[in-house]
Scaffold this motif. Structure first.
Motif, PDB file in Angstrom:
ATOM      1  N   PHE A  65      55.849 -17.468  58.535  1.00  0.00           N
ATOM      2  CA  PHE A  65      54.748 -16.803  59.231  1.00  0.00           C
ATOM      3  C   PHE A  65      53.406 -17.459  58.936  1.00  0.00           C
ATOM      4  O   PHE A  65      53.208 -18.075  57.896  1.00  0.00           O
ATOM      5  N   TYR A  66      52.520 -17.309  59.898  1.00  0.00           N
ATOM      6  CA  TYR A  66      51.120 -17.679  59.760  1.00  0.00           C
ATOM      7  C   TYR A  66      50.353 -16.373  59.916  1.00  0.00           C
ATOM      8  O   TYR A  66      50.595 -15.613  60.858  1.00  0.00           O
ATOM      9  N   SER A  67      49.460 -16.098  59.001  1.00  0.00           N
ATOM     10  CA  SER A  67      48.718 -14.846  59.054  1.00  0.00           C
ATOM     11  C   SER A  67      47.322 -15.071  58.507  1.00  0.00           C
ATOM     12  O   SER A  67      47.103 -15.963  57.684  1.00  0.00           O
ATOM     13  N   ALA A 101      55.885  -9.661  58.499  1.00  0.00           N
ATOM     14  CA  ALA A 101      56.793 -10.634  57.886  1.00  0.00           C
ATOM     15  C   ALA A 101      57.419 -10.078  56.610  1.00  0.00           C
ATOM     16  O   ALA A 101      58.625 -10.230  56.378  1.00  0.00           O
ATOM     17  N   ARG A 102      56.619  -9.445  55.794  1.00  0.00           N
ATOM     18  CA  ARG A 102      57.151  -8.872  54.552  1.00  0.00           C
ATOM     19  C   ARG A 102      58.167  -7.772  54.825  1.00  0.00           C
ATOM     20  O   ARG A 102      59.177  -7.667  54.133  1.00  0.00           O
ATOM     21  N   GLU A 108      50.174 -22.147  55.608  1.00  0.00           N
ATOM     22  CA  GLU A 108      48.767 -22.085  55.225  1.00  0.00           C
ATOM     23  C   GLU A 108      48.096 -23.417  55.517  1.00  0.00           C
ATOM     24  O   GLU A 108      48.605 -24.469  55.147  1.00  0.00           O
ATOM     25  N   LEU A 126      60.880 -15.873  52.261  1.00  0.00           N
ATOM     26  CA  LEU A 126      59.584 -15.896  52.948  1.00  0.00           C
ATOM     27  C   LEU A 126      58.898 -17.241  52.753  1.00  0.00           C
ATOM     28  O   LEU A 126      58.927 -17.801  51.656  1.00  0.00           O
ATOM     29  N   LYS A 132      55.019 -18.796  53.883  1.00  0.00           N
ATOM     30  CA  LYS A 132      53.732 -18.618  54.562  1.00  0.00           C
ATOM     31  C   LYS A 132      53.158 -19.976  54.933  1.00  0.00           C
ATOM     32  O   LYS A 132      52.983 -20.847  54.081  1.00  0.00           O
ATOM     33  N   TYR A 161      53.421 -14.962  63.883  1.00  0.00           N
ATOM     34  CA  TYR A 161      52.117 -15.572  64.138  1.00  0.00           C
ATOM     35  C   TYR A 161      51.232 -14.584  64.894  1.00  0.00           C
ATOM     36  O   TYR A 161      51.731 -13.725  65.623  1.00  0.00           O
ATOM     37  N   GLU A 169      51.404 -11.008  58.255  1.00  0.00           N
ATOM     38  CA  GLU A 169      52.053 -11.021  56.946  1.00  0.00           C
ATOM     39  C   GLU A 169      52.688  -9.670  56.637  1.00  0.00           C
ATOM     40  O   GLU A 169      53.762  -9.604  56.027  1.00  0.00           O
TER      41      GLU A 169
END
Length: 172
Positions: A7-9, A32-33, A47, A43, A45, A92, A29
């Motif tokens: 994921f991108y958050s 995603a969690r 970044e 997971l 992330k 995303y 996020e």
């Protein structure tokens, strides 16, 4: 084979139904969690090496410039491999009908043959906006399944929506 939630958050100042509000944990996020918790998935992330600004208006200008330029921002890290995963949940925020450019940096780094991708996004009114198709184009050889769109301003009340989607995803 196993499952990965990528994921991108973005935290910091965000837009919620007409208002700006500072958040410590990004909306995507949070989803995603929850997916990782429910599926037992690992997971990861996404970044950016140079993150966008904390204030919303500047962030938007930076993200729009990257979109116009079709930029591929450098990332802090990438997994060594995703070969051990057959199912990927990809999260995303929807940025003007597209995934953030940093997500493309991630997607273009790997071979997607034989993978199944379940996209999910957070948004404030635009839903998935064709992002499933764009992910399929970027991930040649992958099967991209029906995605989930969650209103960012309602993410804290979205658990049942996510659970229902996960149940339907496991039946696909």
């Amino acid at each position: 084979m196993s499952t990965l939630v990528v994921f991108y958050s973005r935290a910091d100042e965000n837009y919620f139904g007409g208002q700006y509000r500072y958040i410590e944990l990004g909306n995507t996020e949070k989803v995603a969690r929850l997916i990782a918790e429910e599926t037992g998935a690992a997971l990861f992330k996404i970044e950016q090496a140079e993150p966008y600004a904390a204030d919303y208006d500047t962030c938007i200008k930076q993200a729009q410039a990257d979109l116009r330029e079709r930029a591929r921002p450098a990332l802090v890290a990438l997994p060594d491999s995703i070969d051990q995963y057959d199912t990927i949940y990809l999260g995303y925020p929807n940025y003007w009908g597209d995934v953030p450019m940093a997500v493309y940096t991630f997607l273009e780094a790997f071979d997607w043959n034989g993978k199944t991708i379940f996209p999910f996004c957070t948004h404030e009114g635009s839903g998935l906006s064709g992002t499933e198709r764009k992910i399929a184009q970027a991930c040649k050889g992958a099967t991209v399944r029906k995605g989930l769109a969650v209103f960012g301003s309602a993410v804290d009340q979205s658990k049942q929506l996510v659970l229902d989607w996960l149940k339907s995803a496991s039946a696909q």
